[in-house]
Design an enzyme around this catalytic site. Structure first.
Site, PDB file in Angstrom:
ATOM      1  N   GLY A  64      25.182  -9.903  79.437  1.00 24.36           N
ATOM      2  CA  GLY A  64      25.993  -9.907  80.643  1.00 24.36           C
ATOM      3  C   GLY A  64      27.341 -10.566  80.364  1.00 24.36           C
ATOM      4  O   GLY A  64      27.491 -11.307  79.388  1.00 24.36           O
ATOM      5  N   GLY A 113      21.599  -9.509  78.642  1.00 21.78           N
ATOM      6  CA  GLY A 113      21.525  -8.461  79.648  1.00 21.78           C
ATOM      7  C   GLY A 113      21.181  -7.092  79.100  1.00 21.78           C
ATOM      8  O   GLY A 113      20.630  -6.249  79.818  1.00 21.78           O
ATOM      9  N   GLU A 136      20.529 -17.441  74.984  1.00 18.66           N
ATOM     10  CA  GLU A 136      21.087 -18.195  76.118  1.00 18.66           C
ATOM     11  C   GLU A 136      21.139 -19.703  75.911  1.00 18.66           C
ATOM     12  O   GLU A 136      21.949 -20.387  76.546  1.00 18.66           O
ATOM     13  CB  GLU A 136      20.295 -17.883  77.395  1.00 18.66           C
ATOM     14  N   ASP A 144      16.759 -15.029  80.708  1.00 17.32           N
ATOM     15  CA  ASP A 144      16.729 -14.331  81.997  1.00 17.32           C
ATOM     16  C   ASP A 144      16.544 -12.835  81.840  1.00 17.32           C
ATOM     17  O   ASP A 144      15.941 -12.398  80.871  1.00 17.32           O
ATOM     18  CB  ASP A 144      17.984 -14.673  82.806  1.00 17.32           C
TER      19      ASP A 144
END
Length: 328
Positions: A64, A113, A136, A144
């Site tokens: 992301g 992402g 991350e 996530d």
């Protein structure tokens, strides 16, 4: 569709093309919204029988757009940033439950992402050069896009300890490891021409072109992963000195990680061991909100993606209580 996303229907195949090569296809809000709305439209279109998502370049997706998220947080636009992540996680759950074949064609980089729009679909086809990672921890965030659930529920080796290892270390899974774990459904020598064949011949062509699994390098560590990655991050840390070469490898992999992120992500994996994907994504959303407003997120993104000096100044390691408090 957007400047960085192209959609089309070829025969009965809906095709989504990520087209932001200069940013390694990092997903911004327009791309997320475009993918989600397109998938919903095709779900109810009987003329579309299957969906393929792929990249226009050599890399699938680097994650992301956290640089944009950082800018939003620092500018006091936290609500807009939260809305972006909420829609992304909602889309991730939607992909996992999509009623038609959803085929991701993955080469090169697939991180963050990108995993959410590939690993949760019915088929993830990886070229031999592909690697997957959830890095991350190095930007002060948590695992996530559903991967705090997926990585501990891999068909080839479901394991909370393995999920923690993959999420906390950001270990780069190669194509053979992805195949062995069931993260990937097929491995191929090249994606060249494969989209055309899927359009013309259907999903069965994947079995025709698939290569057999090669060596799974991660397997050598399975036993130690199960022994070491138990309990809180502090518990795991305490075992590393006595874990020999494996312990040193883990220390090296986490050397640039945010201590806060390691503590928080461990609690996230623990909490999500008792939940389904939808519940896990909600935990990711709530914990992510907390993490984005801690200083380590802005600092981690700065060091890795903005200034790129790889010298983050992270806060001291906290206890797990504040993270446990927001998880269910």
């Amino acid at each position: 569709m957007t400047a960085f996303l192209n959609t089309s229907v070829r025969g009965t195949t809906g095709v989504i093309t990520l087209d932001r090569p200069k940013a390694l296809n990092s997903l911004n809000d327009e791309m997320i919204h475009g993918i989600y709305t397109t998938l919903k439209a095709w779900e109810h279109d009987d003329a579309v029988t299957q969906v393929v998502v792929h990249s226009s370049g050599k890399h699938f997706c680097s994650g992301g757009d956290v640089k944009l998220a950082r800018e939003g947080v620092l500018a006091g636009k936290g609500e807009e940033v939260s809305a972006f992540f909420a829609e992304e996680y909602e889309m991730n759950n939607y992909i996992a439950n999509y009623p038609k074949p959803y085929i991701a064609l993955v080469s090169g980089v697939n991180m963050g992402g990108g995993m959410g729009i590939s690993a949760l679909g019915s088929h993830m086809v990886v070229q031999e050069d592909a690697f997957a990672s959830m890095p991350e921890m190095n930007i002060g965030y948590v695992t996530d896009v559903g991967q705090s659930w997926k990585l501990q529920n891999l068909p080839g080796k479901p394991s909370l300890a393995l999920g923690k290892f993959l999420g906390l270390t950001g270990y780069r899974l190669n194509a053979d490891e992805m195949l062995a774990l069931g993260l990937a459904s097929h491995k191929v020598a090249t994606l060249e021409g494969l989209l055309d064949r899927i359009v013309e011949e259907g999903i069965g062509v994947l079995d025709e072109v698939a290569l057999p699994a090669g060596e799974n390098n991660l397997e050598q560590w399975y036993e130690q992963i199960e022994e070491v990655f138990v309990g809180s991050w502090a518990d795991i840390q305490a075992r590393l000195d006595g874990a020999g070469e494996f312990g040193e490898e883990v220390k090296e992999l986490t050397a640039q990680a945010s201590p806060s992120a390691l503590v928080a992500a461990t609690e996230l994996f623990e909490a999500n061991a008792a939940l389904d994907l939808a519940g896990s994504l909600d935990n990711e959303r709530v914990l992510g909100e907390l993490m984005r407003h801690e200083p380590d997120f802005a600092e981690g993104v700065r060091a890795v993606l903005v200034d790129k000096d790889q010298k983050p100044r992270f806060a001291p390691q906290p206890g797990p209580e504040k993270y446990r408090a927001v998880l269910r």
